[in-house]
Design an enzyme around this catalytic site. Structure first.
Site, PDB file in Angstrom:
ATOM      1  CB  ILE A 277      -0.946  -0.068   1.213  1.00 50.32           C
ATOM      2  CG1 ILE A 277      -1.929  -1.235   1.023  1.00 50.32           C
ATOM      3  CG2 ILE A 277      -1.690   1.244   1.420  1.00 50.32           C
ATOM      4  CD1 ILE A 277      -2.566  -1.728   2.292  1.00 50.32           C
ATOM      5  CG  ASP A 278       4.462   3.294   2.560  1.00 52.81           C
ATOM      6  OD1 ASP A 278       3.837   4.351   2.447  1.00 52.81           O
ATOM      7  OD2 ASP A 278       5.456   3.178   3.298  1.00 52.81           O
ATOM      8  CG  ASP A 279       6.586   0.579  -2.717  1.00 51.44           C
ATOM      9  OD1 ASP A 279       7.476   1.066  -3.422  1.00 51.44           O
ATOM     10  OD2 ASP A 279       6.823  -0.004  -1.642  1.00 51.44           O
TER      11      ASP A 279
ATOM     12  CD  GLU B  43       5.022   8.431  -0.956  1.00 52.48           C
ATOM     13  OE1 GLU B  43       5.562   9.259  -1.720  1.00 52.48           O
ATOM     14  OE2 GLU B  43       4.395   8.772   0.059  1.00 52.48           O
TER      15      GLU B  43
ATOM     16  CG  HIS C 288       3.292   7.755   2.853  1.00 53.96           C
ATOM     17  ND1 HIS C 288       4.261   6.807   3.100  1.00 53.96           N
ATOM     18  CD2 HIS C 288       3.810   8.936   3.269  1.00 53.96           C
ATOM     19  CE1 HIS C 288       5.321   7.399   3.634  1.00 53.96           C
ATOM     20  NE2 HIS C 288       5.060   8.688   3.744  1.00 53.96           N
TER      21      HIS C 288
END
Length: 675
Positions: free
Chosen positions: A416-418, A421, A492
């Site tokens: 999810i973080d990637d 971003e 993020h």
């Protein structure tokens, strides 16, 4: 292989030699960046210094881009990666002299004066890392009486010896008879039979843990022992009693309950029906093989690959079997060879993460949105989109796929973080195929929203992966084994949703409410995937302001005051990894480029551009920048498991300072300014 411009060695990715393997900029340095290197008319001397620093950093970053469009910095962890790589090769009978010599050079270089090895730069000695490093050097031929080896064994004995090392370390030793399998926690392969709703099923573990545990159930059942090439008596406090008995915890608590369950499982190991055990191991093998990536690795990370290779080998897979050949080849690609002949093994590789962060940094530093480097980066990231279903669907069945992973190949576990971003990077670039880009953005945003956990926040890989039971198992002493929501990932996502025009969406508002409730009393936010409160706060403030919270909001003012209170005298910010278990270290540590940038990013988002803390922080970045446009950063500012596994992302020292300087010079990005 040549050294990189940041003093590390150049890694070779699975597709081509990374741009980090060159000393000289490919694009002609700062002049080729497309930035003017000057501040707006009427700017102060500090503004001009910041603009020049951003210009140099952008030039260096552009020069490191791979021809295919991606960036990748070295990912440095600790010597257990190198030691376990040698032990694997010894176990399989493929250890060669060149690899051993090169790994030993790296391991010796990392030893502390007191004889121990740490798990991060400047950190205290770690028993498990010391034991594994010592054994690796014994494999390399270092005699136990050599001064550096004698210091290491003395330190290990004083710290409790092998008996006090983590379970994983003792598993490696058990493979060679240096430790008894009977004295290890039991991990039965029948675990794979547990239904997804049952406590302690494999999907209760975080993806990195489940990928490791499934193959280890096979190893635990097989209990192999290869002939030990030498004894290790010098690592025991008492060689005649290497595993002293330990009293059980009270049966009324979780620790005592699971200790007694482990004793029962040891009995079961002796009486387990052969047919049932064979079926369980075969099912585990299928599970492992189904999750092997196209490049041969598992999950894009080294530990599951190592244990998967061992497990399949124990089940009869020959080293020439295509699965095994691909797996071993993938491990070779984790090796970074340096000019001095040493070899460092990366725990994983971070091209998608590095590329989206580099794209954001360059765009925020004034690079034109249709600059060829940015378009090429977006092209590459578009090709990396994952449109197949992975293990995340166990908790979210029916959710259409559409995300990005951290690594070159990890289709089973987009994160999810990637994804957040990557979408933020896309919104900064004017791509020649907007239809394709918009379709990818729509899929990514839909998938991310669908991965929201019940409380309103987001974890990294799974939704609602919050059971506390896996952390209680005697086996699980190697770091975090579950994937609960975190402030940095949630921030993020909220920031990305704001840029997608979804700031008022009820799901976004739930995320904001979760973030406000998660703020620490001192005004900071805990950083799960970066060190630590500086990272968490640097992630949350841009998200809150992008989502429409006024800079006068009490939560934002509290965090601004906290950042000002922990700024170092030199103008920078730093936070030591000890802050994960010692409150005295919260916000304290030597100034680093990446952490200073995180603090500045937060303060700039909070409207503090002209404040004294921001001016001092920007001055620190400008004054400490190297001639080549980078910054020195030996300290580890990335987090794998809080305290237990730390990371030095070698590109952090470049992309985050560039982002902060760019926003200082050119202003804050905002949903209204998204391109």
């Amino acid at each position: 292989m040549t050294a990189t411009t940041d003093g590390s060695a150049g890694a070779v990715g699975p597709r081509a030699a990374a741009a980090s393997t060159t000393n000289e900029p490919r694009g002609g340095g700062a002049a080729a960046s497309g930035l003017g290197g000057t501040a707006p008319p009427g700017a102060s001397g500090l503004d001009e210094a910041a603009a020049r620093a951003a210009e140099r950093a952008a030039g260096h970053l552009l020069a490191r881009q791979d021809p295919e469009g991606w960036w990748k910095g070295d990912l440095e962890t600790n010597v257990t990666m190198d030691a376990e790589d040698l032990l694997l090769r010894q176990f399989l009978g493929i250890l060669d002299a060149d690899t051993t010599h090169a790994a030993a050079l790296h391991i010796r270089r990392e030893q502390r004066e007191d004889g121990a090895w740490a798990t991060f730069y400047g950190g205290p000695g770690d028993l498990s890392a010391t034991v594994e490093a010592y054994v690796a050097l014994r494999l390399a031929g270092d005699p136990p009486e050599a001064p550096h080896m004698a210091r290491a064994s003395a330190w290990a004995r004083a710290a409790g010896g092998i008996a006090s090392a983590r379970v994983f370390t003792r598993i490696w030793l058990a493979l060679f008879g240096w430790w008894r399998w009977e004295d290890l926690p039991e991990l039965p392969p029948e675990l794979v039979f547990l239904p997804k709703w049952f406590p302690l099923n494999i999907y209760d573990f975080g993806c990195w843990a489940r990928q490791t545990i499934v193959p280890l159930t096979v190893v635990s059942a097989k209990r192999p022992v290869r002939p030990a090439p030498f004894p290790l008596d010098e690592l025991h406090t008492d060689p005649d009693l290497p595993a002293p008995p330990r009293p059980l915890a009270p049966a009324t608590g979780w620790d005592g309950l699971f200790q007694r369950l482990d004793k029962a499982l040891h009995v079961y190991h002796r009486v387990a029906p052969r047919a049932l055990r064979r079926t369980a191991m075969n099912q585990a093998a299928r599970w492992i093989i189904e999750r092997q990536e196209n490049d041969g690795c598992w999950g894009g990370i080294q530990p599951p690959a190592v244990y998967s290779v061992i497990a399949l080998h124990l089940l009869g897979y020959d080293l020439q079997h295509p699965v095994m050949r691909a797996g071993l080849a993938s491990l070779d690609r984790f090796a970074v060879w340096r000019e001095d002949g040493s070899r460092m093994v990366e725990a994983c590789q971070s091209p998608v993460w590095d590329t989206c962060l580099a794209t954001i940094a360059l765009a925020d530093a004034g690079l034109e949105p249709d600059h060829p480097a940015l378009v090429k980066a977006v092209d590459w990231m578009l090709d990396e989109e994952i449109t197949r279903t992975g293990d995340w669907a166990v908790r979210r069945p029916g959710l259409p796929p559409g995300g990005w992973a951290f690594e070159f190949h990890n289709d089973n576990y987009p994160d999810i973080d990637d994804t957040a971003e990557v979408l933020l990077a896309f919104r900064r670039v004017r791509h020649p195929d907007p239809v394709r880009l918009e379709a990818a953005v729509a899929r990514g945003a839909r998938w991310t929203l669908g991965m929201q956990s019940k409380g309103g926040a987001w974890g990294a890989f799974d939704a609602d992966n919050t059971s506390a039971l896996p952390n209680k198992l005697p086996f699980c002493d190697f770091g975090e084994v579950i994937d609960p929501p975190s402030a940095d990932v949630t921030a993020h996502v909220v920031e990305m949703l704001a840029f997608e025009g979804l700031a008022q969406d009820p799901r976004t508002r739930r995320g904001i409410e979760w973030l406000l409730a998660a703020q620490e009393p001192n005004g900071a936010w805990f950083g799960r995937w970066g060190v630590n409160h500086v990272y968490g706060t640097g992630s949350v403030l841009p998200a809150l302001t992008a989502a429409g919270l006024p800079v006068s909001h009490p939560a934002i003012r509290r965090s601004v005051r906290w950042l000002g209170s922990v700024q170092n005298e030199d103008g920078g910010w730093g936070e030591d990894l000890r802050s994960y278990h010692d409150e005295e270290w919260i916000g304290r540590g030597a100034s680093t480029a990446s952490q200073t940038a995180w603090a500045l990013i937060a303060l700039l988002a909070a409207g503090e551009r002209d404040s004294e803390p921001v001016r001092r922080g920007v001055a620190w970045l400008a004054e400490t920048q190297r001639e080549d446009g980078t910054w020195d950063e030996p300290y580890f500012t990335g987090t794998g498991f809080p305290w237990d596994f730390s990371i030095n992302y070698h590109l952090y020292r470049l992309v985050f300072p560039l982002t902060a300087l760019g926003r200082y010079v050119y202003g804050e990005p905002s949903p209204g300014k998204a391109r």
